[in-house]
Design an enzyme around this catalytic site. Structure first.
Site, short mmCIF file in Angstrom:
data_model
loop_
_atom_site.label_atom_id
_atom_site.label_comp_id
_atom_site.label_asym_id
_atom_site.label_seq_id
_atom_site.Cartn_x
_atom_site.Cartn_y
_atom_site.Cartn_z
NE ARG A 60 -3.36 -0.27 2.73
CZ ARG A 60 -4.61 -0.32 2.26
NH1 ARG A 60 -5.18 0.77 1.80
NH2 ARG A 60 -5.28 -1.45 2.28
CB THR A 61 3.48 2.46 2.32
OG1 THR A 61 2.60 2.30 3.43
CG2 THR A 61 4.31 3.71 2.52
CE LYS A 89 27.36 -12.09 -2.55
NZ LYS A 89 27.65 -11.39 -3.82
NE ARG A 110 6.71 -0.59 6.32
CZ ARG A 110 5.46 -0.16 6.54
NH1 ARG A 110 5.12 1.07 6.24
NH2 ARG A 110 4.57 -0.96 7.08
CG HIS A 138 4.10 5.03 8.41
ND1 HIS A 138 4.68 5.51 7.25
CD2 HIS A 138 3.09 4.21 8.00
CE1 HIS A 138 4.04 5.00 6.22
NE2 HIS A 138 3.09 4.22 6.63
#
Lengths: 314, 314, 314
Positions: A60-61, A89, A110, A138
């Site tokens: 959604r974001t 790695k 995110r 957020h």
């Protein structure tokens, strides 16, 4: 051409904004919305490249930010999940971001770990927008919530705004409450006692001299201008019996909304489950789908502000 | 500028089209192909945003649609798989689509559950294109198959068209047969008895007064104008021995094709395995790779029609 | 407008280039860099479509190529991993590429199997760029390494260039050594004996009459113009004790670099782990993050060359 005066390079945390900053963001969003209506957006960020880095999935974001960048004529490189073979790695976020800085003009991040976006911002000379970092912030969600209130009901001053549901763990709520402290908001917190607003937030409100009410009774939203509804997640309860007892008392449905004479604006960050019935969807005050659309508008404005883009005059 | 008159908002099901609709789609595709040859496509959908929602992976179809949108100058937001954290949290397809409506101008949907695209279309005010929903429909594949026949051999009227392979479960075949009933097509169905065309389809053909032949003998394709070849999947047989017995009798290779004097056009929806040998690839009648390319052309036309785009005059 | 004379359609293998080819690539990169500085890049590949086919994840390389295409105004269709349902159904790389040819104007391929990109190039009439195929080649990495040396220190002729780390399995090193044989490079190979340059490469250098030194002593980099540092991976050692003994003797940190009076340029293909300390990052000779940025420039040039694009004059 107009360039808004915005003192921030990065969008990391809802605590970073002054009321003046919020005014600028709201004004820039209005400007962008008008340009959109006139089909004049496309070209504002032509030639600019956004890295969409979703170390944790949040479709959604991600799609909201990518739609915003596309609408402005910009381009996007995307990665979802820890596909970064380099990270598997043992590469640090610092090194990953130095690489991204070499590729893109701005990055949206995110990440499951709180504080990641701040680390990212410290590593690079391009703007970083925090699209959610773990239990942390957020901020763009809070900004779009604020914009929705303003667009649908005007500035929050003297408005009575109810927060409903999980006020203890709800990241979204914490960020929005913070933004609303810049206005003369009247807060009404509605939640099971177990999920009440944390003491740290109550303390902050008190120290700012802000009045707030707390109740377990959902009916308290009936005399509010805005009701911000969130989910009560079963996994948040220590005792399953408590969840079973409470979940049905926090359901906003058509009959419940109609029982009030006040046209309370209904917001929800989505996704919803049972706490908000679909029979509410076609009521004029049901603003949660419009809220999702405004999210693209607000993110367009933030991309422009962080990139110091020049916007055509209206 | 030209805007084709097309009465559909969504592309859901091959049953939705009249012969007139098919004429419009074929004409719009021809128009788009000519513009492409003149390098005049880019800009037709500039500023428009397509959501490419592949809840189930289908890279071939996804890339074909995304190539189509890019060629027209449009933009794309993509998601593959049930990455939607919101869906994993219990969000309905309805709510997901309300969100997508807030972001994009048109959505292409692939979903494992039959009927999903109809549900999606019912939820939103933007055009929905079904890119395959479970055992259900895959209408754009049928349309590109039809366009391939028309482009390579002219309208299907009076044409003898063979369908080969798994006619029982073959979604692609069912959709194309449906479209071809709008023409005076002569159908030849070639399959193992166990994988014959379902009775419902035979009944429909009879009720329309359409003549068709059925046989197990692959040589029946030799006097056809078009042979539409599909895979016989082992998992479709109740008895493995039946599969072993039959699989080698349904192999179209160079020697078999050369044994006919008739220049039968060879189509295949791809991917192929053993039923179509690579030694056929460089024969002039091997049209299956061109068919994949025409798919982009047809999807460009469908995007333009659904979005009611204005196309430059030729 | 300028079109560089480049005899190759595909970029498959660092062995394919003559010194003249390298000159062309370096000149085209310089040209592209100048256009970028003048904001005149956007439009060079407008309307062109690149397929970004990463059958194996390599986010760094993928984002670098995609950034390059976007900067030139081109468009991209992407797939990561063996999502190709068709491949899981048994489709060959040949058939997959015939499909891609129908969609895109150029394809960048990363594949776990050595030789894949050559097979892909043989299947299609569009340019193929090898973005790494198994233990095989990764030619664009070698080209960006070469460009970095030239941009930061001039042509490699008479330059003393150290290669450090895993010279036995290091694909990146093998490709770059090959390119540098076109110049009068003085090679210094620094590695544990177990991870020394393979005999085949030493033989080739000798046959070309090229002088080289081999040592286990990291201090040998102190009098070099360039040090190309790579990781020593634990899994490459037969004996874990050998790894433990050696790993700490191959660490380039600030103190070690400052102990030399020579301004050795420090390169690393990244990601790094312990072999290159972060306390080196802000030294002027630490060029590895710039190297990542030059990668976009070189890939822009290669996309233009393979597509025979016309570049605006400077």
């Amino acid at each position: 051409m107009k360039r808004f005066d915005f003192p921030h390079t990065h969008i990391i945390d809802s605590h970073q904004f002054s009321r003046e900053d919020l005014n600028t963001i709201l004004a820039a969003t209005e400007h962008v919305v008008r340009l959109k209506e006139q089909n004049r957006l496309f070209g504002v960020l032509e030639g600019r490249l956004m890295a969409s880095l979703f170390f944790e999935s949040s479709t959604r974001t991600r799609l909201s930010f990518e739609a915003a960048m596309h609408r402005l004529g910009g381009r996007i490189i995307t990665t979802v999940g820890f596909q970064f073979s380099s990270i598997s790695k043992g590469e640090t976020l610092y090194d990953t971001m130095k690489m991204i800085e070499a590729y893109a003009d701005i990055a949206v991040i995110r990440h499951p770990v709180e504080g990641s976006s701040r680390i990212a911002a410290g590593a690079v000379n391009i703007p970083i927008i925090n699209a959610g970092d773990g239990a942390g912030q957020h901020p763009t969600q809070a900004l779009l919530d604020l914009y929705t209130i303003v667009r649908e009901r005007g500035l929050p001053d003297k408005k009575r705004i109810a927060f409903i549901g999980d006020l203890k763990f709800g990241r979204t709520i914490h960020s929005l409450v913070k933004l609303l402290t810049h206005y003369e908001t009247e807060f009404v917190f509605i939640s099971p006692v177990d999920l009440a607003l944390p003491e740290s937030y109550r303390k902050e409100l008190r120290s700012l001299g802000i009045h707030f009410e707390e109740t377990e009774d959902l009916k308290a939203m009936w005399d509010c201008d805005v009701a911000y509804i969130t989910r009560i997640q079963e996994e948040r309860f220590a005792d399953r019996a408590d969840y079973e007892r409470l979940k049905d008392s926090y359901v906003v449905n058509r009959a419940f909304v109609q029982a009030s004479r006040h046209p309370t604006l209904l917001l929800h960050p989505l996704p919803r489950v049972n706490e908000l019935s679909t029979d509410v969807d076609d009521m004029p005050n049901a603003a949660y789908f419009r809220q999702a659309a405004y999210g693209v508008d607000v993110r367009m404005a933030l991309l422009c502000l962080c990139l110091q883009a020049e916007l055509p005059d209206l």
